[in-house]
Design an enzyme around this catalytic site. Structure first.
Site, PDB file in Angstrom:
ATOM      1  N   ASP A 355       0.837  -1.188   0.000  1.00  0.00           N
ATOM      2  CA  ASP A 355       0.000   0.000   0.000  1.00  0.00           C
ATOM      3  C   ASP A 355       0.880   1.248   0.000  1.00  0.00           C
ATOM      4  OD1 ASP A 355      -2.632   1.361   0.439  1.00  0.00           O
ATOM      5  OD2 ASP A 355      -1.651   1.952   2.306  1.00  0.00           O
ATOM      6  N   GLU A 391       1.822  -0.419  -4.994  1.00  0.00           N
ATOM      7  CA  GLU A 391       0.893   0.649  -5.342  1.00  0.00           C
ATOM      8  C   GLU A 391       1.774   1.882  -5.516  1.00  0.00           C
ATOM      9  OE1 GLU A 391      -3.304   2.504  -3.791  1.00  0.00           O
ATOM     10  OE2 GLU A 391      -1.717   2.226  -2.311  1.00  0.00           O
TER      11      GLU A 391
END
Length: 717
Positions: A355, A391
């Protein structure tokens, strides 16, 4: 609590970090560069009553450590860390606050949002004040764990299944939401690791044909204070406070969370399916200077977090969550790498999705694709062999880095998402779409990176579901408590270009076709596809495109939709099967449009509707809404592993609101083409149906807003 320890205490060792049980006692080790004293607090079996407080006797290389004979698995514990409380200089030690061990592999209890969990006096709103109230009764405890698990006889005794990237189809799901309403599971297993590992669930995932499940965060996390005040929950889990522990809320028996998680992984490995974790190392649940003191902030604030150099009272907030983990610090970098290795070596997961991955590659001078973290991972003999998915963006300066990660990494490709969505809504251009269909070589074709470095997706947990994407013009997020201001702003109409009267029936038919178009574009494109769980049978969030705080039926997968949308489910399975059957759809090398001189075939040809090759004028013309992608698997440089399984495939795209007559191109390999997919039809071609064929040079009608796929039948030599 006794004043004198009833346990035998000795110096122990500084490694490994955390609580390490050896069959006789437990060694505790905690890093803190600036602390003056560390106390281990032991609790009764319920975790509610502190029964012992022991000062760790040794300090070696910034590690506080001690060995406590007789401390057994299942013992709840925490730390109290002494040192200066000087927020203006970044120091926030407060021994009145019980702290979680950063290396704890299991937790007990839930956080209670009460004033004593803050290091300062919450009622004043001034983070420079000092709060003397004890937080122990309001915070979770750590558990000493016996790590033993019998992996024998399972594929899981290997650390990874090693599914090739070119074969990978990712399936993003939420542990709780995926199983919470499943009718085949008993109530006590719904929403749990154990439930996710039951045969009814594993068999369903395997039947889809996906190779890898990607789990939303399962590291222990807490619900944000503002959500707690709104009586909402952090459902997605992007608010970690424990990087080594599976969250007990997903365990049928909370004290067995780690065991249940390992058993779940073993069941998926038995089925040949990888398990990938979505991990959040970019920030923690402690927030900014006004946040609670739960672990890192009270252990060594200036080491664990990036603070403003000019005013270390405040935190650098490149994550948008209040704080940013300081992976530039060697001990913090070590903790993150230790955590990753732990999940691979001890629980046998197969990879990670990071993330806000840009944060981990950001040094004090900005994003650096040769950062300490990236170098540490790439050289690590364990981590470098796992699936690594970034990401590649955050909200910090220079935070958008799609294509910027080094070799060995794959990346979520939002340009694929945006381009594909725009094209099927009637915008964008054929040229833009063609680049994304080729695995975005403009972003990823460098330094020997392969097409699978592009993680293609149309929907993900963050945003509309596939059904809602084509069904709602605007978001409907009022239940999130932010006045519908959160989430992406607009979706825009997907009903443009409906011919004739716009009845409910015609609009619904177009929406269903658009779902098939989006799925087909995703699974026919070069690169690595990621499917959002439930999209294959029309899961809906009723227009909410930011359901991060909705731990209820709005977010949970509604399994009753499976029967109602059986044709879409079958269509998705057919698409994945096509991708598996024809390796030309998942090449190991980028398409080049160059000619194999020996065979006189080209690996890629873009075809105009008149049957000729697309020229510069056609590419520039925004009116070009119908074109073909001809993939010839006979080219010797196609990068296909299994020789003998080559195929020549023609994919026709028509985004026009009218049907298009397409002249089928000729091929030196034969002149008969068999239809294997048509998104204008609800059902894929049946096995018992007569094959529908088309001859080269003949005209083929491709329906409005649809895709057709043909396979060339090879001529007899």
């Amino acid at each position: 609590m006794t004043s004198k320890s009833s346990y035998k205490v000795c110096e122990g060792i500084p490694v490994p970090r955390g609580a390490a049980w050896d069959g006789r006692g437990t060694n505790f080790a905690l890093f803190s560069e600036h602390a003056t004293r560390v106390e281990l607090c032991l609790f009764d079996s319920t975790g509610k009553r502190e029964i012992e407080r022991i000062a760790l006797p040794e300090y070696t290389n910034q590690i506080w450590h001690g060995y406590i004979e007789g401390v057994m698995p299942g013992t709840p514990y925490g730390f109290r860390v002494h040192g200066p409380y000087d927020p203006r200089n970044g120091l926030r030690f407060n021994a009145n606050k019980l702290l979680l061990d950063p290396y704890a592999t299991a937790h007990l209890g839930r956080l209670k949002w009460e004033p004593p969990i803050f290091g300062y006096t919450l009622e004043t709103g001034d983070d420079t004040t000092f709060d003397t109230r004890d937080s122990a009764q309001f915070v979770p405890k750590c558990l000493v764990v016996d790590p033993a698990f019998d992996w024998s006889g399972q594929p899981g005794h290997l650390n990874r299944l090693r599914v090739g990237w070119d074969e990978t189809v990712l399936y993003e799901l939420h542990v709780k939401g995926f199983t919470r309403t499943h009718p085949a599971l008993p109530d006590n297993l719904r929403g749990t690791y154990e439930g996710l590992g039951r045969p009814e669930i594993v068999d369903y995932v395997r039947s889809l044909g996906v190779t890898s499940i990607e789990l939303l965060p399962i590291h222990t996390f807490v619900t944000d204070s503002h959500l707690h005040a709104l009586k909402l929950t952090n459902y997605w889990g992007y608010n970690s406070i424990g990087f080594f522990a599976p969250d007990p809320r997903y365990a049928a028996t909370p004290r067995r969370a780690l065991q249940e998680f390992k058993e779940m992984v073993a069941r998926y490995h038995d089925a040949g399916i990888e398990v990938i974790l979505d991990v959040v190392y970019n920030h923690t649940a402690e927030g900014n200077e006004l946040g609670p003191t739960l672990s890192f902030k009270g252990i060594d604030n200036p080491s664990y977090y990036r603070l403003l150099p000019s005013n270390p009272r405040y935190y650098i907030n490149d994550t948008g969550t209040g704080n940013t983990v300081n992976v530039s610090h060697p001990r913090v970098l070590q903790m993150v790498c230790d955590s990753l290795r732990y999940w691979v070596e001890q629980t046998h997961v197969d990879g990670f999705r990071f993330d806000l991955g840009t944060i981990l590659a950001r040094e004090p001078n900005g994003f650096d694709n040769k950062s300490g973290f990236l170098k540490a991972v790439c050289q690590d003999p364990v981590l470098s062999m796992t699936k690594l998915i970034a990401e590649p963006w955050d909200i910090g300066p220079g935070g958008y880095q799609v294509g910027g990660f080094p070799p060995g990494w794959t990346e979520w490709n939002d340009k694929f998402r945006d381009t594909v969505r725009e094209f099927w809504k009637g915008g964008g251009t054929a040229r833009e779409l063609s680049t994304r269909l080729m695995a975005s070589p403009d972003l990823f074709d460098h330094q020997g990176r392969r097409p699978w470095a592009s993680i293609n997706f149309v929907t993900a947990h963050d945003g509309f579901t596939l059904n809602d994407l084509v069904s709602y013009d605007e978001k409907h997020n009022l239940e999130n408590g932010e006045g519908n201001r959160d989430g992406s702003a607009h979706n825009h109409s997907w009903n443009c270009g409906v011919e004739g009267p716009t009845t409910d029936e015609t609009i619904n038919a177009l929406r269903c076709r658009q779902r098939r178009n989006l799925l087909a574009t995703l699974l026919l494109a070069q690169g690595t596809p990621m499917l959002l769980a439930g999209d294959e049978f029309g899961r809906t969030q009723l227009g909410n495109n930011n359901a991060y705080c909705q731990d209820n039926t709005l977010s949970w997968v509604d399994w009753s939709l499976l029967e109602a949308n059986a044709p879409l489910h079958d269509f998705t399975r057919h698409l994945i099967a096509l991708r598996k059957r024809y390796p030309i759809l998942r090449r190991n090398l980028f398409l080049t449009s160059r000619t194999d001189e020996e065979l006189d075939v080209r690996d890629l040809t873009w075809v105009n509707a008149n049957g000729s090759e697309m020229d510069a004028d056609a590419w520039k013309d925004s009116r070009t809404r119908c074109f073909g992608m001809l993939l010839d698997g006979r080219a010797q440089f196609t990068g296909i592993r299994q020789r003998g399984h080559e195929a020549t495939i023609l994919i026709l795209f028509n985004d026009h609101y009218e049907a298009c007559n397409f002249r089928i191109p000729t091929s030196s390999g034969g002149d008969t083409w068999t239809l294997v997919l048509d998104t204008a039809r609800e059902m894929p071609p049946g096995e018992n149906e007569a094959a529908e064929t088309q001859q080269s040079e003949s005209l083929r009608t491709i329906g409005a807003r649809s895709i057709q796929v043909f396979v060339l039948q090879q001529s007899e030599a």
